[in-house]
Design an enzyme around this catalytic site. Structure first.
Site: not given
Ligand code: 13P
Ligand code: G3H
Ligand code: ZN
Length: 362
Positions: A125, A257, A297
Site C-alpha cells: 500500500d 473506512s 481500502n
Molecule cells: P482509511 O483511512 O479510510 O481506512 O483508508 C485506508 C487506505 O486508503 C489505505 O491505503
Molecule cells: O493509506 C494509508 C494507510 O492507512 C496506512 O497507514 O502508513 O499509518 O500504516 P500507515
Molecule cells: Zn490509501
C-alpha cells in the site's frame, strides 16, 4: 470446499496445480492460495468490491482471516460459505517498518496454513519506487501500489512506468494513483475541492502511458477518521465519468473506512477523545462497485475496533496486564467487523464462486 493442509500439499500438488494452474502460485513446491490481484479483479469487476485491509500485527492478521471466512471466535470453526469472501491483505511502508517486514511475511505464510480455505492477494500500500522494487524482487507480493500522485503528471507517469515494467516482468500487477485525496472540509470551496478529484481525460492518458493495472482515484474520500463534515460523500458523477472513458478498468478507492459511530462512541466512553469523526457511508460501497470501484481500502476502521476493545478491556479490568485479555476479544470483534464489511462490499459469499472460476480457467 476444502483447501489444502500442509500435510496433504505434497501428495495433492499435481491435482492442485492442474486445478488452479492459472492462478495459484507455487512456492518451493507447495501450493499457495495467494493469488494474483488480477484474478480477484476479474471476478469482482462491476459486481462487488474486494476489501483491501491493512494489517500491522498478529491479532489483526488472525481476525482478518477469520472474518473473511465467516469465522469469529476460533480458527477451527467451520467456514461459512454465505459469508466467506476473497480479500486483499495490504501492507503499508509503516507496517513494514513497525516490527520488521519479515514478520509480516511470516505471519501471512502461517495464516495460509492455518486457514487453507482462504483465497487472497498480498499488496503493498502506498509504495515509493524503492519499496515497490523491494516488494517486486521479494517474489511474495501479488501487487504493489506506486504512489507518485504528489508529483507532476509526467513525472508520476514516468515513475509508474518504471515500476510497471519491473513488476510485469514478474507477473505482478501495479496500482497507481492520479489525483489528490484530500480533506473535504466545509471551508474549502467546491471548485478547489473538485480540483483535487481525478480528471477522467487525464486518467485515460495516464493509464495508456503508464501501463498500470488499476487506478486509485480521488473521488471525494480522504484517509483517516475525519473525512467529511456535513453530508458530503462520494462523487458518483466523477466515478461514472471515469468508468465511461475507462470501461472495464478497475478503480481503487482509498480512504474508504466508514468510521462507525458506535465504535467512536465506545472509544470515547472508555477514555478516548475522538472529535467529530466521520467516514464513507457503507451503503455507497456497492453502487460504487457497480461503476467499477473494484478495490476498497480499509485501515482506519480496523484501528478503531482495536482501540475500542483495548480501552474497554483495561478500563473494565484495571488490575489485568495480560496481552491476551484484550487480544482474544479483539480478534473476535475484528473478525465480526470484517464479515459485516464484506456484506456491504458485496464480496461476502463470493469465495466459492471465485474458487470455481479459478479452476474453470484451466
Ligand atoms: P482509511 O483511512 O479510510 O481506512 O483508508 C485506508 C487506505 O486508503 C489505505 O491505503
Ligand atoms: O493509506 C494509508 C494507510 O492507512 C496506512 O497507514 O502508513 O499509518 O500504516 P500507515
Ligand atoms: Zn490509501
Amino acid at each position: 470446499m476444502a483447501g489444502h493442509t500442509p500435510a496433504v500439499v505434497g501428495e495433492t500438488k499435481a491435482a492442485f496445480t492442474q486445478f488452479f494452474s492459472v492462478s495459484v502460485r507455487e512456492r518451493e513446491g507447495e501450493i499457495s492460495m495467494i493469488v494474483t490481484t488480477k484474478d480477484l479483479f476479474n471476478h469482482a469487476y462491476g459486481k462487488y468490491a474486494v476489501g483491501a485491509y491493512n494489517i500491522n500485527n498478529l491479532e489483526q492478521t488472525v481476525g482478518l482471516f477469520r472474518g473473511n471466512l465467516g469465522l469469529k471466535n476460533s480458527n477451527d470453526e467451520k467456514i461459512d460459505t454465505k459469508k466467506s469472501a476473497p480479500f486483499i491483505i495490504q501492507l503499508s511502508r509503516g507496517a513494514r517498518g513497525f516490527t520488521d517486514k519479515r514478520f509480516l511475511e511470516a505471519m501471512i505464510r502461517a495464516a495460509e496454513e492455518v486457514f487453507p480455505d482462504a483465497i487472497f492477494a498480498v499488496h503493498l500500500d502506498h509504495g515509493t519506487e524503492e519499496v515497490c522494487c523491494d516488494c517486486i524482487d521479494s517474489g511474495f507480493y501479488s501487487s504493489v501500489m506506486i504512489d507518485a500522485s504528489h508529483d507532476p503528471f509526467d513525472k508520476n507517469i514516468e515513475t509508474t512506468r518504471r515500476v510497471v515494467e519491473r513488476a510485469h516482468d514478474k507477473g505482478i500487477s501495479v496500482e497507481a494513483e492520479l489525483g489528490m485525496l484530500g480533506g473535504v472540509e466545509e471551508d474549502i470551496s467546491v471548485s478547489a475541492d473538485h480540483a483535487c478529484l481525478t480528471d477522467p481525460d487525464q486518467a485515460v492518458e495516464f493509464v495508456e502511458r503508464s501501463g498500470c493495472d488499476s487506478l486509485a482515484v480521488a473521488i471525494g474520500t480522504s484517509h483517516g477518521a475525519y473525512k467529511f463534515s456535513g453530508s458530503q460523500g462520494l462523487h458518483f458523477d466523477r466515478i461514472e465519468a471515469i468508468q465511461k472513458v475507462l470501461p472495464g478498468f478497475p478503480m481503487v478507492m482509498h480512504g474508504s473506512s466508514s468510521v462507525p459511530k458506535n465504535w467512536v462512541e465506545r472509544i470515547n466512553k472508555a477514555g478516548g477523545k475522538l472529535g467529530a469523526a466521520s467516514g464513507v457511508s457503507e451503503d455507497q460501497y456497492l453502487p460504487a462497485a457497480k461503476l467499477g470501484v473494484t478495490k476498497v481500502n480499509i485501515d482506519t476502521d480496523g484501528r478503531l475496533v482495536w482501540c475500542g476493545i483495548y480501552r474497554e478491556t483495561f478500563r473494565d479490568k484495571p488490575d489485568d496486564f495480560d496481552p491476551r485479555t484484550p487480544g482474544k476479544p479483539f480478534m473476535a470483534a475484528y473478525a465480526e467487523y470484517i464479515t459485516g464489511k464484506n456484506q456491504k462490499l458485496g464480496s461476502a459469499g463470493q469465495l466459492e464462486s471465485l474458487r470455481a472460476s479459478l479452476g474453470a480457467a484451466v
